[in-house]
Design a protein around this motif. Structure first.
Motif, PDB file in Angstrom:
ATOM      1  N   ASP A 466       0.814  -1.221   0.000  1.00 33.53           N
ATOM      2  CA  ASP A 466       0.000   0.000   0.000  1.00 33.53           C
ATOM      3  C   ASP A 466       0.847   1.271   0.000  1.00 33.53           C
ATOM      4  OD1 ASP A 466      -2.194  -1.684   0.111  1.00 33.53           O
ATOM      5  OD2 ASP A 466      -2.283  -1.616   2.300  1.00 33.53           O
ATOM      6  N   GLU A 468       2.026   4.584  -2.085  1.00 31.80           N
ATOM      7  CA  GLU A 468       1.458   5.401  -3.149  1.00 31.80           C
ATOM      8  C   GLU A 468       2.567   6.158  -3.870  1.00 31.80           C
ATOM      9  OE1 GLU A 468      -1.661   7.838  -1.688  1.00 31.80           O
ATOM     10  OE2 GLU A 468      -2.860   6.160  -0.931  1.00 31.80           O
ATOM     11  N   LEU A 482      -0.702   2.471  -6.804  1.00 35.21           N
ATOM     12  CA  LEU A 482      -0.649   1.794  -5.496  1.00 35.21           C
ATOM     13  C   LEU A 482       0.345   0.664  -5.622  1.00 35.21           C
ATOM     14  CD1 LEU A 482      -1.829   1.628  -2.636  1.00 35.21           C
ATOM     15  CD2 LEU A 482      -3.467  -0.045  -3.511  1.00 35.21           C
ATOM     16  N   SER A 501      -0.831  -0.984  -9.234  1.00 36.06           N
ATOM     17  CA  SER A 501      -2.096  -0.848  -9.948  1.00 36.06           C
ATOM     18  C   SER A 501      -2.468   0.634  -9.976  1.00 36.06           C
ATOM     19  CB  SER A 501      -3.202  -1.663  -9.258  1.00 36.06           C
ATOM     20  OG  SER A 501      -3.341  -1.265  -7.905  1.00 36.06           O
ATOM     21  N   ILE A 503      -4.692   3.686  -9.316  1.00 40.82           N
ATOM     22  CA  ILE A 503      -5.762   4.075  -8.382  1.00 40.82           C
ATOM     23  C   ILE A 503      -6.115   5.542  -8.557  1.00 40.82           C
ATOM     24  CG2 ILE A 503      -5.170   2.311  -6.668  1.00 40.82           C
ATOM     25  CD1 ILE A 503      -3.742   4.580  -5.099  1.00 40.82           C
ATOM     26  N   ARG A 506      -9.775   6.326  -7.785  1.00 48.63           N
ATOM     27  CA  ARG A 506     -10.081   6.262  -6.347  1.00 48.63           C
ATOM     28  C   ARG A 506      -9.516   7.468  -5.604  1.00 48.63           C
ATOM     29  NH1 ARG A 506      -7.320   1.818  -2.667  1.00 48.63           N
ATOM     30  NH2 ARG A 506      -5.901   3.550  -2.270  1.00 48.63           N
ATOM     31  N   LYS A 507      -8.279   7.901  -5.945  1.00 40.36           N
ATOM     32  CA  LYS A 507      -7.679   9.049  -5.268  1.00 40.36           C
ATOM     33  C   LYS A 507      -8.460  10.327  -5.554  1.00 40.36           C
ATOM     34  CE  LYS A 507      -4.490   9.167  -3.185  1.00 40.36           C
ATOM     35  NZ  LYS A 507      -4.330   9.039  -1.720  1.00 40.36           N
TER      36      LYS A 507
END
Length: 1009
Positions: A466, A468, A482, A501, A503, A506-507
Motif C-alpha cells: 500500500d 502510493e 498503489l 495498480s 488508483i 479512487r484518489k
C-alpha cells in the motif's frame, strides 16, 4: 525486454536445460542433508559435554554453598556464646565499683570452711565451688567483693549452662588467689588431681596460658583493646578430663583486670558443622601453624585425603566467603573463623563427584546416543519420503513454468523484478513497460523510483504494501499508483518484486470526499464560533437588564409591579441559563473549554447541590435524598464548578420529569476495596422514564426524547448533551438505564483522584480592633458607556460602597492619581485606552491595587490576556449583586463575617443589625404583606398571593436572609402548581421564622412588628 534476463525462465540462450539444473540441485540437497546430519551429531556431542560440565560446576557450587552455610551457622554458634560472655563481663565491669559486699553470713561461712565453700543454688541449677587462699594478710573479709560477684554470677552461669550447652564455667582473680567453678567439682579431688595445695597453685596449673601473663602491661593492653571474648584451642577440661572448647575474657576496671571468665563448651559445637557424609571428603579446623584442632571423616578412610588437602591448600583466604581452589584432582574450600584465628578447611575429589553424579552422567550419555540415532533415522526417512518424491515433483514444476511466465506477462497489474540495490530490471510485464515508456522524460526512470520506495532500515519489514506513487505522464496528466514491494531472493541475488495498480480514479474520489469533509468541519466550526459570538453579544445588554432588575427589586413597588418584575426577572434568569448552556456547549465543540484541577470536597459539593433543589422538590412533594459513600476521600482533585454544573443538570431533569415518588443522588466508589477507584455519581428518579428508541437520541444537542417533551416540560434539549461532553472532558462517561413509567437512572463515572493531605495550618493571629471594623471600600469604575457606569454605581451603592466614575483610561489614571481607591472595576473594550492598557499602565507605576475586568467574553484566551495584563479577576456579564459583593470583599480583604464599622453599618445591610431606617419599614411591610397574603388565601386570589410572596422574597434577599428568600421561592412554586393548601401550611411556618429573623437583627431599642 533485456537480453540478460534469467535463463531459468527461458529468456535468452542457455546451454543448461532445466532438467539438468533440477538434477544438480537434487544432488546438492542430498549432500547437504547428510552433511547436516553429521554436523548435528557433533553438536549433540558438544552439547552433552557442555551439559556434563555444567553439572560438575553446579555440584561444586552446591558444595561451596553448603560450606558457606555451615560456616555461617558456626559463626552464629560462636557469636552467640561470645555475646553472652561479653554481656556478663560488660555487666560486671559496670557494677564492680558499686558492687555490694556479700552478706556477712556468706563471708563467715567462707571463713568457717577455710576458703573452700560450695555455694548452694536453686534446685534446678548446679552449685558453685568457691576457692580462696585465706591468711592473716588476706582474711575472709578481703574476698567479700568476689563472694558477692560469685553469688550473682552463680545463677547466671547456671542458666547459660542449660541454654548454651555450657560444659563448665569458672572465673578467677588475676592475682590467682580466688576461683569460682560451676558446676562445683569435689574440691579435694580437684587439688589432688592437679597436685596443688593452694588456690594459687591450682590456678597456675589450670588457667589458660594462651591469655598470657596478666601482670604484663603489654598483655593487659592487648586484651583490653580487643574488647571481646577469645576462643582458645581445644584442651582437656581441668574439672572433667574431657576435651573442651574454651572461651575466655578478662574484665577491667580503671584499665586493670579484676576478673577472668572462662567458659568450657563441648567440642561438638564446632565439629557438628563439619561435613562427613559423602565418599572421599574431609572436613577440619586448622590453627595458624597448620595443626588440625578438630576434624571429621566420611564413611571411608580419608586420612590420605586430609594430608593432601593440608599440603595443597594455599594460605591465602577470602575476606568474605570461602576460597575455592582446584589442584591435582582435589577441590579445597578454605574460610577464616571469626574471632578464633582458625581456618575452616573442606576437601573433596573427583571420586566424590562420581559417586554422587555418576548415574546422572550415564543417563545423559545414553539419552545423547539415542537422540543421535533418532536424528540419523529421521534423515534417512526424509531422503526416502521427501527428497526423492520432491525431485519428481520438481520435474513437473519445470513443465508448468512457461505457463506461469505467460500469465505474469499478461497480468493487468504492473509487475517488475529489480536487482537490489542496483535497480537493474530483471523482468517486467507489458503494463510496466508501457508505464515506463509513457512517463515524463525529465523524471527519474520508473524502476529507480520504485527502488526508492523500499525501506532498507534495520528492522524494516520485507514486504511493504500500500505504497502510493504519483507518476507524471508525458501529456502532463498525473497517474496515481498503489505499489507493493517485496524483498526476496532470486538465484542467489537480492531482488525486489514490485507490483502496482492504477488508483487514479479512487484518489480523485478521496480528494473530493476530503474537500467535502473539510467544508463540513469549517461549517461546524463557524456554527460554534457564531454561537459563542452571539452569546457574547447578548451578555452585554443582558447585564444592564438583569442589573437594573436586581436594583429595581430593592425599590418599593406595588403588588402588580412586583408581579411583573418577578416575571421579567424569571425570564431573564432563564435566558441567562440558556445562554450559558449554549456557550459552554460551543466552547466544548470548539475545544476552548479548560478544566481546573483543584482540591475540593466532593461530598460537600453534592450536599450543596441537594440544598439548592430541596425547596423545588418539596414544592412538588417529592422525596429528595442523598447517599454519600463513607469510603470517599476527604478531598479530591478536579473541577468543582463543572462537576456542580453536571449535578445540577441531572437533578433538574430528574425533578422536572418526576411528579410523584422520589429522586435519589448517590456518590460512591466503583470499587470500595480500591481507594484509587473511579467515582460513580448516580441520579435516580421515579418519573416518566424513556423507551429504548428515546434513549438513543438522548445525548444529542438540541434534541429531546420526543416532540411532546418540550411542549409539556419545556427546555432546550441541551442539558444532557452538555453533561455527556463535560463527563468526557473529565475523562469519564455517562450511561442511562430507563423504562417507560418506571423512572430513569443516570450513572456518571469519573476518575477523580484523591487529593493528598495538606500540612497542618498555623493558627490565625488574633484579631485586633482595627481588623474588626473595616471602612467601606472606595472603588473607581471605568466604562465608556454612561448607562453601564451608572448601573455599576447603583449596584455598589446598594452594597454599601462609594465610587468614582471615569469614561476612559486616561480619565481613570487622572482620578487614581488624585484620590486613593481600594479597587478598580474597568470595562475591557473601550476606545482610546482600553482596560488591558489601563491595567498595564497602573502596574508599570508600581500600583498593586486590585483590578476587576468586566467582559462578556468567556473564552480562555480572554482570561489569559487579563492575567498577562495584571488584572486580578474578570467578571462575566451579567453581574449580579452577590457576585459583585463577594468579589469586592475578597480582593479588598474584607471578611464577609466581620462586624461593620459605624460608618459602614449605615450602608451594609447584608448582615448583623439592620439600620432603623431599613428595619422599621421592613417590619411594617412584613406585617402588611402577611395580612394581605392571608386575605388572598381566603379569597383564592392568586395574583395577590404572587405579588405578596414576590415582595417578601425581594425584601429578605435584600438583607441577605437566603433561607427565608428560598422559602418564598418554594411557596411561589406551590402557587404555580395551584397547591394552595400546601402554600398555606408553608406560610404558617414562614411568618414566625421571618419575625424572629427581624427581631434578631433589630437595632437597639426597636422590636419587630
Amino acid at each position: 525486454m533485456p537480453s540478460d534476463l534469467p535463463r531459468f525462465f527461458g529468456f535468452g540462450a542457455s546451454r543448461a536445460t532445466p532438467r539438468g539444473v533440477i538434477s544438480l540441485l537434487n544432488r546438492y540437497q542430498r549432500a547437504l542433508l547428510y552433511v547436516g546430519g553429521a554436523v548435528t551429531s557433533l553438536v549433540l556431542l558438544a552439547a552433552t559435554g557442555v551439559m556434563l560440565s555444567s553439572q560438575v560446576r553446579d555440584y561444586v557450587a552446591e558444595r561451596q554453598a553448603e560450606f558457606n552455610a555451615r560456616k555461617a551457622l558456626l559463626h552464629l554458634e560462636l557469636f552467640v556464646r561470645q555475646g553472652s560472655a561479653r554481656i556478663n563481663i560488660f555487666h560486671e565491669e559496670g557494677a564492680w565499683e558499686r558492687r555490694a559486699r556479700a552478706p556477712q553470713s556468706l563471708v563467715d561461712a567462707f571463713a568457717a570452711h577455710e576458703g573452700r565453700l560450695v555455694l548452694p543454688s536453686n534446685k534446678d541449677f548446679p552449685p558453685m565451688l568457691l576457692l580462696g587462699d585465706l591468711s592473716a594478710q588476706r582474711p575472709a573479709d578481703s574476698f567479700a567483693q568476689y563472694l558477692g560477684l560469685a553469688e550473682e554470677v552463680g545463677y547466671r552461669s547456671a542458666a547459660y549452662t542449660k541454654t548454651l550447652t555450657l560444659h563448665s564455667s569458672y572465673f578467677y582473680a588475676p592475682d590467682l588467689r580466688f576461683l569460682a567453678v560451676v558446676p562445683a567439682p569435689a574440691a579435694a579431688d580437684l587439688f589432688e588431681r592437679h597436685g596443688a595445695r593452694t588456690t594459687e597453685d591450682l590456678l597456675q596449673r589450670i588457667a589458660p596460658p594462651e591469655l598470657g601473663d596478666l601482670s604484663d602491661p603489654a598483655v593487659v593492653a592487648r586484651l583490653r583493646d580487643s574488647g571481646t571474648a577469645v576462643w582458645l584451642p581445644p584442651a582437656v577440661s581441668p574439672f572433667t578430663g574431657e576435651t573442651v572448647l574454651r572461651l575466655a575474657q578478662p574484665g577491667f576496671h580503671d584499665g586493670k583486670p579484676f576478673v577472668v571468665l572462662v567458659n568450657d563448651y563441648p567440642l561438638d559445637i564446632i565439629t557438628a558443622h563439619l561435613s562427613n557424609e559423602r565418599h572421599d571428603e574431609a572436613s577440619m579446623f586448622v590453627d595458624p601453624s597448620g595443626r588440625v584442632i578438630a576434624e571429621t571423616h566420611g564413611p571411608s578412610g580419608t586420612e590420605g585425603l586430609q594430608a593432601r588437602a593440608l599440603q595443597l591448600s594455599q594460605p591465602s583466604l577470602a575476606a568474605n566467603g570461602a576460597t575455592l581452589q582446584y589442584r591435582d584432582g582435589l577441590f579445597t574450600l578454605r574460610a577464616p573463623i571469626a574471632d578464633a584465628d582458625w581456618t575452616y578447611l573442606y576437601a573433596f575429589s573427583w571420586r566424590t563427584i562420581a559417586s554422587e553424579l555418576g548415574l546422572r552422567f550415564a543417563l545423559y550419555a545414553g539419552a545423547m546416543l539415542l537422540l543421535i540415532a533418532f536424528v540419523w533415522a529421521a534423515l534417512l526417512l526424509l531422503d526416502r519420503k521427501v527428497f526423492r518424491p520432491g525431485y519428481a515433483r520438481s520435474q513437473r514444476i519445470v513443465e508448468s513454468e512457461n505457463l506461469n511466465r505467460t500469465m505474469v506477462a499478461t497480468t493487468p497489474s504492473g509487475l517488475a523484478l529489480l536487482r537490489y540495490p542496483s535497480g537493474e530490471v530483471l523482468l517486467q510485464n507489458q503494463v510496466m513497460q508501457a508505464c515506463t515508456d509513457n512517463a515524463r522524460p525529465e523524471d527519474p526512470p520508473l524502476p529507480q523510483r520504485l527502488l526508492r520506495l523500499y525501506d532498507d532500515a534495520p528492522g524494516a519489514p520485507e514486504w511493504l504494501p500500500d505504497l502510493e506513487l504519483p507518476v507524471t505522464l508525458a501529456s502532463g496528466e498525473v497517474t496515481e499508483l498503489l505499489v507493493s514491494v517485496v524483498r526476496t531472493k532470486y538465484q542467489g541475488s537480492d531482488v525486489l518484486l514490485c507490483n502496482f495498480s492504477d488508483i487514479t480514479t479512487r484518489k480523485n474520489a478521496e480528494r473530493a470526499l476530503e474537500s467535502a469533509r473539510e467544508a463540513a468541519h469549517q461549517a461546524n466550526h463557524a456554527k460554534s464560533a457564531f454561537l459563542a459570538m452571539m452569546s457574547h453579544e447578548i451578555r452585554t445588554p443582558l447585564n444592564a437588564i438583569m442589573g437594573n432588575l436586581e436594583l429595581l427589586q430593592r425599590s418599593p413597588l406595588s403588588a402588580a409591579q412586583n408581579e411583573r418584575l418577578g416575571a421579567v426577572t424569571s425570564s431573564s434568569t432563564a435566558l441567562l441559563g440558556i445562554i450559558n448552556d449554549i456557550l459552554d456547549f460551543s466552547k466544548i465543540e470548539s475545544d476552548q473549554m479548560r478544566l481546573e484541577s483543584i482540591r475540593f470536597d466532593l461530598a460537600d459539593t453534592a450536599r450543596q447541590v441537594i440544598a439548592v433543589f430541596t425547596p423545588l422538590a418539596q414544592a412538588k412533594r417529592l422525596a429528595l435524598d442523598c447517599v454519600i459513600d463513607d469510603a470517599l476521600a476527604p478531598h479530591h482533585l478536579g473541577d468543582p464548578t463543572r462537576l456542580r454544573q453536571l449535578l445540577m443538570n441531572l437533578l433538574s431533569n430528574a425533578i422536572k420529569f418526576t411528579d410523584t415518588g422520589d429522586v435519589l443522588l448517590e456518590v460512591y466508589l466503583k470499587d470500595d476495596a480500591d481507594p484509587a477507584s473511579p467515582v460513580v455519581i448516580g441520579v435516580s428518579d421515579t418519573g416518566i422514564g424513556m423507551t429504548a428508541a428515546q434513549q438513543k437520541a438522548l445525548f444529542e444537542p438540541f434534541t429531546q426524547a420526543d416532540s411532546s417533551i418540550a411542549r409539556r416540560f419545556g427546555g432546550t434539549g441541551l442539558g444532557l448533551a452538555l453533561c455527556r461532553r463535560l463527563a468526557g472532558l473529565m475523562g469519564g462517561d455517562i450511561q442511562v438505564v430507563s423504562s417507560p413509567g418506571k423512572g430513569s437512572t443516570f450513572l456518571v463515572t469519573l476518575p477523580l483522584p484523591a487529593a493528598p493531605a495538606l500540612p497542618p495550618r498555623a493558627p490565625a493571629p488574633p484579631a485586633t480592633g482595627a481588623d474588626t471594623a473595616a471602612p467601606a471600600a472606595h472603588i473607581l469604575v471605568v466604562d465608556d458607556h454612561p448607562a453601564n457606569r451608572e448601573l455599576v454605581k447603583m449596584q455598589l451603592e446598594a452594597l454599601g460602597y462609594t465610587s468614582d466614575q471615569a469614561s476612559g483610561g486616561l480619565q481613570a489614571l487622572d482620578l487614581f492619581a488624585r484620590r486613593r481607591h481600594d479597587l478598580i472595576i474597568t470595562d475591557i473594550n473601550m476606545p482610546g485606552m482600553d482596560g488591558y492598557t489601563l491595567a498595564r499602565a497602573l502596574r508599570a507605576q508600581g500600583s498593586r491595587v486590585p483590578i476587576v475586568a468586566l467582559t462578556a467574553d468567556v473564552a480562555v484566551r480572554e482570561r489569559e490576556r487579563c492575567e498577562s495584563a495584571g488584572i486580578d479577576t474578570a467578571l462575566i456579564k451579567p453581574i449580579l449583586l452577590d457576585t459583585l459583593d463577594q468579589t469586592v470583599r475578597q480582593l479588598t480583604l474584607r471578611d464577609p463575617e466581620a462586624t461593620p464599622s459605624a460608618g459602614a453599618r449605615r450602608q451594609d445591610i447584608a448582615q448583623g443589625t439592620l439600620p432603623a431606617s431599613v428595619h422599621r419599614p421592613l417590619a411594617q411591610s412584613l406585617a402588611d404583606t402577611a395580612a394581605a397574603i392571608r386575605a388572598a388565601l381566603d379569597a383564592g386570589d392568586t395574583a395577590a398571593l404572587g405579588a405578596g410572596l414576590h415582595s417578601l422574597r425581594g425584601a429578605f434577599a435584600l438583607i441577605h436572609e437566603a433561607g427565608l428568600a428560598a422559602d418564598c421561592v418554594a411557596m411561589e412554586t406551590q402557587l404555580r402548581d395551584a397547591d394552595l393548601p400546601a402554600l398555606a401550611q408553608a406560610f404558617e411556618r414562614f411568618e414566625p421564622a421571618a419575625r424572629a429573623a427581624l427581631a434578631r437583627r433589630a437595632p437597639e431599642g426597636a422590636a419587630a412588628a
